[in-house]
Design an enzyme around this catalytic site. Structure first.
Site, mmCIF file in Angstrom:
data_model
loop_
_atom_site.group_PDB
_atom_site.id
_atom_site.type_symbol
_atom_site.label_atom_id
_atom_site.label_comp_id
_atom_site.label_asym_id
_atom_site.label_seq_id
_atom_site.Cartn_x
_atom_site.Cartn_y
_atom_site.Cartn_z
ATOM 1 N N THR A 220 -5.446 2.671 -7.399
ATOM 2 C CA THR A 220 -6.764 2.623 -6.770
ATOM 3 C C THR A 220 -7.602 3.777 -7.277
ATOM 4 O O THR A 220 -7.185 4.945 -7.192
ATOM 5 C CB THR A 220 -6.637 2.676 -5.239
ATOM 6 O OG1 THR A 220 -6.026 1.464 -4.786
ATOM 7 C CG2 THR A 220 -7.997 2.816 -4.578
ATOM 8 N N HIS B 41 -13.339 -1.955 -2.497
ATOM 9 C CA HIS B 41 -12.500 -1.474 -1.406
ATOM 10 C C HIS B 41 -12.858 -2.160 -0.089
ATOM 11 O O HIS B 41 -12.798 -1.550 0.985
ATOM 12 C CB HIS B 41 -12.638 0.049 -1.262
ATOM 13 C CG HIS B 41 -11.374 0.759 -0.893
ATOM 14 N ND1 HIS B 41 -10.654 1.528 -1.778
ATOM 15 C CD2 HIS B 41 -10.690 0.810 0.268
ATOM 16 C CE1 HIS B 41 -9.591 2.035 -1.167
ATOM 17 N NE2 HIS B 41 -9.594 1.611 0.075
ATOM 18 N N TYR C 125 -2.053 5.657 -4.504
ATOM 19 C CA TYR C 125 -3.031 6.737 -4.437
ATOM 20 C C TYR C 125 -2.415 7.953 -5.104
ATOM 21 O O TYR C 125 -1.228 8.243 -4.907
ATOM 22 C CB TYR C 125 -3.376 7.082 -2.986
ATOM 23 C CG TYR C 125 -4.241 6.064 -2.283
ATOM 24 C CD1 TYR C 125 -5.539 5.809 -2.724
ATOM 25 C CD2 TYR C 125 -3.775 5.376 -1.163
ATOM 26 C CE1 TYR C 125 -6.342 4.888 -2.071
ATOM 27 C CE2 TYR C 125 -4.574 4.462 -0.508
ATOM 28 C CZ TYR C 125 -5.859 4.221 -0.961
ATOM 29 O OH TYR C 125 -6.643 3.308 -0.327
ATOM 30 N N LYS D 233 -7.539 -0.750 -9.974
ATOM 31 C CA LYS D 233 -8.236 -1.417 -8.867
ATOM 32 C C LYS D 233 -9.431 -0.583 -8.419
ATOM 33 O O LYS D 233 -9.293 0.597 -8.105
ATOM 34 C CB LYS D 233 -7.278 -1.620 -7.691
ATOM 35 C CG LYS D 233 -7.895 -2.290 -6.476
ATOM 36 C CD LYS D 233 -6.857 -2.467 -5.391
ATOM 37 C CE LYS D 233 -7.425 -3.184 -4.171
ATOM 38 N NZ LYS D 233 -8.419 -2.337 -3.446
ATOM 39 N N SER E 167 0.821 -1.201 0.000
ATOM 40 C CA SER E 167 0.000 0.000 0.000
ATOM 41 C C SER E 167 0.860 1.258 0.000
ATOM 42 O O SER E 167 1.921 1.310 0.637
ATOM 43 C CB SER E 167 -0.904 0.013 1.231
ATOM 44 O OG SER E 167 -1.582 1.246 1.363
#
Length: 363
Positions: A159, A259, A133, A235, A109
């Site tokens: 994402t 999510h 992100y 995603k 992440s």
């Protein structure tokens, strides 16, 4: 294989809850608003029957496959989840070592407590993908992508379902924040590392609202592809038309995902939309899925519906909380054993035998 006395992932979660602080457990476990999608993600897999074949030679089974051309020992990957050091001191390093031992992919992440270089070193022997992100600070975002690529990540997982964070009421109640000594390690140099406590709200929701770019569009997929040589995975897809747009904009794969039920409450369970998404892309790109996978038979269902692999999120965190690296590795190996057992009982000697007729009433 699971740590402690746990016989399944539900029991493992109960053990993890005993070891985690209320704030950490609720952060990992919670969903948005009424948590309808969170619950439905799990329930929807169980409603899909498996029409098992009989009198098939399943004396040996092969669970190996490839994702984006890289070999993995099974179609179970480690999903990107934030802040692993809330679960155990070693955090993402423990997760990376567990993934390497199971010979699968770890997706790190952006919101990790450990820098990508250190995680890549710990994951030696495994494939590391980097979840991204997009920050309002595009220069910092481009630098982060370059850093992940230089560290040895082999894909960027963008994402796309979080222009704002979902309203997670447990986090609001607990005023979620990162404890002293923990930060968003990959964003330290850019000055975006701290998730402080905010009175009356989730500190993480405030961080996301301040830092991330809510103006993201499909044009930014092209921008991302222009700043990296790595394949881009999109995603957060639940619609076939968005899956087709991902193909048209050069994505190498999509993840069918809501999510983990943490964004728009009322989104469809991923098990219900996986088939239509896979049908829409017609094999032009790979399709992965996450959300509510808790049994090896769920993996079998996902493969039959068109997934190349599944991403496993919260159960890895429960394993970390109970037994660190050994716990996370135990979760992966338990899923391997359950998938292998389910394949044998369903009449599947290899993953390609998990065809649509295994879940179709027309079988």
């Amino acid at each position: 294989m699971l740590p402690g006395t746990a016989l399944n992932l539900d029991e493992l979660e109960r053990l993890a809850r005993e070891r985690l602080s209320t704030m950490a457990y609720d952060y990992y476990a919670s969903g948005a608003r009424d948590e309808q999608t969170l619950r439905e993600n799990i329930a929807a897999w169980a409603r899909i029957p498996l029409y098992h074949r009989v009198l098939v030679d399943v004396s040996t089974r092969d669970l190996s496959t490839t994702v984006l051309g890289s070999p993995v020992s099974m179609p179970v990957l480690v999903a990107p989840t934030a802040f692993h050091r809330l679960a155990c001191e070693a955090g993402e390093l423990a997760t990376a070592r567990a993934a390497a031992r199971s010979r699968t992919v770890m997706i790190l992440s952006s919101l990790s407590n450990t820098g990508v270089e250190d995680v890549r070193a710990a994951a030696a022997g495994a494939h590391l993908w980097f979840q991204l992100y997009v920050y309002r600070d595009r220069a910092a975002t481009a630098a982060l992508v370059a850093r992940a690529e230089a560290a040895g990540a082999s894909a960027i997982v963008l994402t796309v379902d979080a222009p704002l964070f979902g309203q997670r009421e447990r986090d609001v109640r607990n005023r979620f924040h990162l404890p002293e000594g923990l930060r968003v390690e990959n964003m330290t140099a850019a000055g975006h590392a701290h998730v402080p406590e905010r009175g009356g709200e989730s500190g993480l929701a405030a961080y996301i609202a301040e830092k991330l770019d809510p103006s993201l569009t499909w044009k930014d997929v092209a921008w991302l592809r222009s700043v990296t040589r790595l394949p881009v995975v999109v995603k957060g897809i639940v619609r076939p038309d968005d899956a087709i747009r991902a193909v048209d904009h050069g994505a190498s794969a999509v993840v069918v995902s809501n999510h983990g039920g943490r964004q728009l409450d009322g989104s469809p369970a991923t098990a219900t939309v996986l088939g239509p998404v896979a049908d829409a892309v017609q094999g032009r790109i790979e399709v992965y899925v996450d959300g509510g996978v808790r049994r090896g038979t769920d993996v079998l269902r996902a493969l039959s519906l068109g997934a190349r692999a599944v991403l496993l999120g919260r159960p890895i965190l429960w394993g970390l909380a109970v037994a660190g690296e050994e716990g996370a590795h135990g979760v992966l190996e338990a899923m391997r054993a359950e998938l292998d057992h389910g394949m044998a009982l369903a009449g599947c000697a290899r993953l390609s035998d998990a065809s649509p007729d295994l879940v179709s009433r027309s079988a």
